[in-house]
Design a protein around this motif. Structure first.
Motif, PDB file in Angstrom:
ATOM      1  N   UNK A 186       0.836  -1.193   0.000  1.00  0.00           N
ATOM      2  CA  UNK A 186       0.000   0.000   0.000  1.00  0.00           C
ATOM      3  C   UNK A 186       0.881   1.257   0.000  1.00  0.00           C
ATOM      4  N   UNK A 187       0.395   2.294  -0.646  1.00  0.00           N
ATOM      5  CA  UNK A 187       1.092   3.582  -0.658  1.00  0.00           C
ATOM      6  C   UNK A 187       0.574   4.431   0.496  1.00  0.00           C
ATOM      7  N   UNK A 188       1.469   4.822   1.381  1.00  0.00           N
ATOM      8  CA  UNK A 188       1.141   5.723   2.486  1.00  0.00           C
ATOM      9  C   UNK A 188       2.221   6.793   2.526  1.00  0.00           C
ATOM     10  N   UNK A 189       1.894   7.991   2.022  1.00  0.00           N
ATOM     11  CA  UNK A 189       2.870   9.078   1.996  1.00  0.00           C
ATOM     12  C   UNK A 189       3.417   9.288   3.397  1.00  0.00           C
ATOM     13  N   UNK A 190       4.735   9.204   3.536  1.00  0.00           N
ATOM     14  CA  UNK A 190       5.307   9.041   4.861  1.00  0.00           C
ATOM     15  C   UNK A 190       6.576   9.852   5.066  1.00  0.00           C
ATOM     16  N   UNK A 191       6.457  10.925   5.844  1.00  0.00           N
ATOM     17  CA  UNK A 191       7.665  11.618   6.295  1.00  0.00           C
ATOM     18  C   UNK A 191       8.551  10.665   7.091  1.00  0.00           C
ATOM     19  N   UNK A 192       7.910   9.789   7.864  1.00  0.00           N
ATOM     20  CA  UNK A 192       8.645   8.849   8.703  1.00  0.00           C
ATOM     21  C   UNK A 192       9.591   7.983   7.873  1.00  0.00           C
ATOM     22  N   UNK A 193       9.145   7.563   6.700  1.00  0.00           N
ATOM     23  CA  UNK A 193       9.987   6.723   5.857  1.00  0.00           C
ATOM     24  C   UNK A 193      11.239   7.440   5.388  1.00  0.00           C
ATOM     25  N   UNK A 194      11.086   8.653   4.886  1.00  0.00           N
ATOM     26  CA  UNK A 194      12.240   9.418   4.402  1.00  0.00           C
ATOM     27  C   UNK A 194      13.188   9.732   5.554  1.00  0.00           C
ATOM     28  N   UNK A 195      12.635  10.084   6.700  1.00  0.00           N
ATOM     29  CA  UNK A 195      13.474  10.366   7.865  1.00  0.00           C
ATOM     30  C   UNK A 195      14.257   9.131   8.290  1.00  0.00           C
ATOM     31  N   UNK A 196      13.629   7.964   8.183  1.00  0.00           N
ATOM     32  CA  UNK A 196      14.306   6.715   8.535  1.00  0.00           C
ATOM     33  C   UNK A 196      15.485   6.453   7.609  1.00  0.00           C
ATOM     34  N   UNK A 197      15.300   6.693   6.316  1.00  0.00           N
ATOM     35  CA  UNK A 197      16.402   6.528   5.360  1.00  0.00           C
ATOM     36  C   UNK A 197      17.548   7.471   5.703  1.00  0.00           C
ATOM     37  N   UNK A 198      17.212   8.680   6.126  1.00  0.00           N
ATOM     38  CA  UNK A 198      18.245   9.649   6.491  1.00  0.00           C
ATOM     39  C   UNK A 198      19.007   9.219   7.742  1.00  0.00           C
ATOM     40  N   UNK A 199      18.312   8.580   8.673  1.00  0.00           N
ATOM     41  CA  UNK A 199      18.983   8.077   9.873  1.00  0.00           C
ATOM     42  C   UNK A 199      19.950   6.949   9.509  1.00  0.00           C
ATOM     43  N   UNK A 200      19.575   6.114   8.552  1.00  0.00           N
ATOM     44  CA  UNK A 200      20.495   5.081   8.063  1.00  0.00           C
ATOM     45  C   UNK A 200      21.736   5.734   7.470  1.00  0.00           C
ATOM     46  N   UNK A 201      21.538   6.813   6.716  1.00  0.00           N
ATOM     47  CA  UNK A 201      22.665   7.560   6.150  1.00  0.00           C
ATOM     48  C   UNK A 201      23.624   8.003   7.254  1.00  0.00           C
ATOM     49  N   UNK A 202      23.077   8.487   8.360  1.00  0.00           N
ATOM     50  CA  UNK A 202      23.920   8.911   9.486  1.00  0.00           C
ATOM     51  C   UNK A 202      24.738   7.754  10.036  1.00  0.00           C
TER      52      UNK A 202
END
Length: 385
Positions: A186-202
């Motif tokens: 399912x598609x759920x527009x998610x700030x949480x998802x993008x923020x999680x990817x950024x935390x992985x980057x860190x």
């Protein structure tokens, strides 16, 4: 008869040598003539409208006001909260780590963020109960970047503003939140998802997210006005935000109520990868020019061909209607993203142009929302291939 043939031959030669002039015949020279009526009708406060190709800025035009009450005309270097346009920039940074072989898009998030281990998905829910079960697979980096992970838009801890929590704390709260839907379905527009990817980057890079963005993207590209914390001089250039007044026939000013004030506060405001950036039309255009050129800008490669393709082509399953890449929306002949206050960037490879639409609107009276489309149509007619 010969004169008619000679005339047709001349027309063909002109069309061959000057095809853009023929294509743009009847198109206004300036976008202002297209946009000014919206300002005159109080349907649009003001805008910066920019068109570029991969090598140069073709047009930068301003219309209306950055401050209606103060009578301040919109300057070309006005600052804007670009909100969710930040997503594409964050995803680009993540893809740099993919290029370096440090992460894979199909890696589970829990490989880098152990707090996600054991995350459950909601199986049943009503006013009286919630039933959780184990998902079919742990969420992946690809899924958090294309909004099919099942993560919510944000967590209950992200109040009252989106920039009130450090990135590590915000992402930890997502790990404590059950998935809303089965991952990948399912598609759920998610700030949480993008923020999680950024935390992985860190975690993987060993750098703070904001430092990585500055050192690997903004500084090398020359994006001097793109920041999570506008300084005093930049705040002075910030266009005020408007929305329809109570009568729905005029404009009323309102604050950026999703963010913490003062915007210059680096102690209590935190970088929000999914939507925290401020920028100008010119800075945003540089980022888009790099994408228009397949991940390269002024001789420097920011993305490999493979990473660029992943970023800018549809990643969502055919079973959902939304077409989304990685941090970018994807159309049949374009990719790009908009922001919460109606800013927009669009890259059109076939036309060979990018369009940047900078406004600060939380809604429009009358036909104001049509101004963006009017500008884009003008840009394609005037500069498209």
């Amino acid at each position: 008869m010969k004169s008619h043939i000679r005339f047709l031959t001349i027309l063909i030669l002109v069309a061959t040598v000057f095809p853009q002039n023929i294509a743009s015949a009847g198109t206004p020279e300036s976008a202002v003539s297209v946009l000014q009526p919206y300002v005159d009708r109080h349907e649009l406060a003001g805008a910066v409208a920019l068109v570029a190709d991969k090598d140069q800025i073709l047009s930068v035009e301003t219309v209306g006001f950055a401050d209606l009450e103060g009578g301040k005309a919109m300057p070309a270097d006005a600052m804007f909260w670009i909100a969710s346009q930040s997503k594409g920039m964050t995803a680009t940074a993540v893809m740099m780590l993919v290029d370096e072989g440090k992460i894979s898009l199909d890696d589970p998030v829990e490989k880098y963020l152990p707090e996600f281990k054991g995350q459950m998905v909601i199986a049943e829910k009503d006013d009286n109960h919630v039933l959780l079960r184990k998902p079919s697979h742990p969420i992946t980096i690809r899924e958090v970047l294309n909004h099919v992970s099942g993560l919510p838009f944000k967590s209950v801890m992200e109040v009252p503003t989106l920039d009130a929590l450090p990135l590590e704390a915000a992402v930890r709260s997502y790990a404590m939140t059950p998935l809303q839907t089965e991952p990948g379905t399912h598609y759920q527009y998610s700030n949480a998802g993008i923020n999680t990817a950024a935390r992985i980057l860190e975690v993987v890079s060993g750098k703070k997210y904001e430092d990585f963005m500055q050192e690997r993207l903004f500084d090398p590209l020359g994006m001097k006005d793109t920041t999570f914390w506008p300084n005093a001089a930049q705040v002075a250039r910030l266009a005020k935000s408007y929305r329809p007044d109570a009568s729905k026939t005029d404009l009323a000013e309102f604050p950026l109520n999703q963010l913490t004030y003062p915007l210059t506060d680096t102690a209590h405001r935190f970088p929000m990868p999914a939507g925290g950036l401020f920028s100008t039309a010119q800075d945003t255009a540089i980022f888009c020019q790099m994408l228009l050129n397949g991940g390269e800008f002024k001789g420097k490669h920011y993305l490999s061909e493979a990473a660029f393709k992943e970023l800018t082509t549809r990643q969502t399953p055919e079973t959902v209607k939304q077409s989304y890449g990685l941090g970018l929306a994807v159309g049949p002949d374009w990719f790009g993203h908009g922001g919460a206050h109606a800013t927009n960037m669009e890259i059109r490879p076939e036309d060979g142009i990018v369009t940047i639409w900078m406004v600060q609107h939380g809604g429009f009276p009358g036909k104001g929302k049509e101004a963006q489309g009017a500008f884009k149509n003008w840009a394609r007619q005037r500069y498209g291939k």
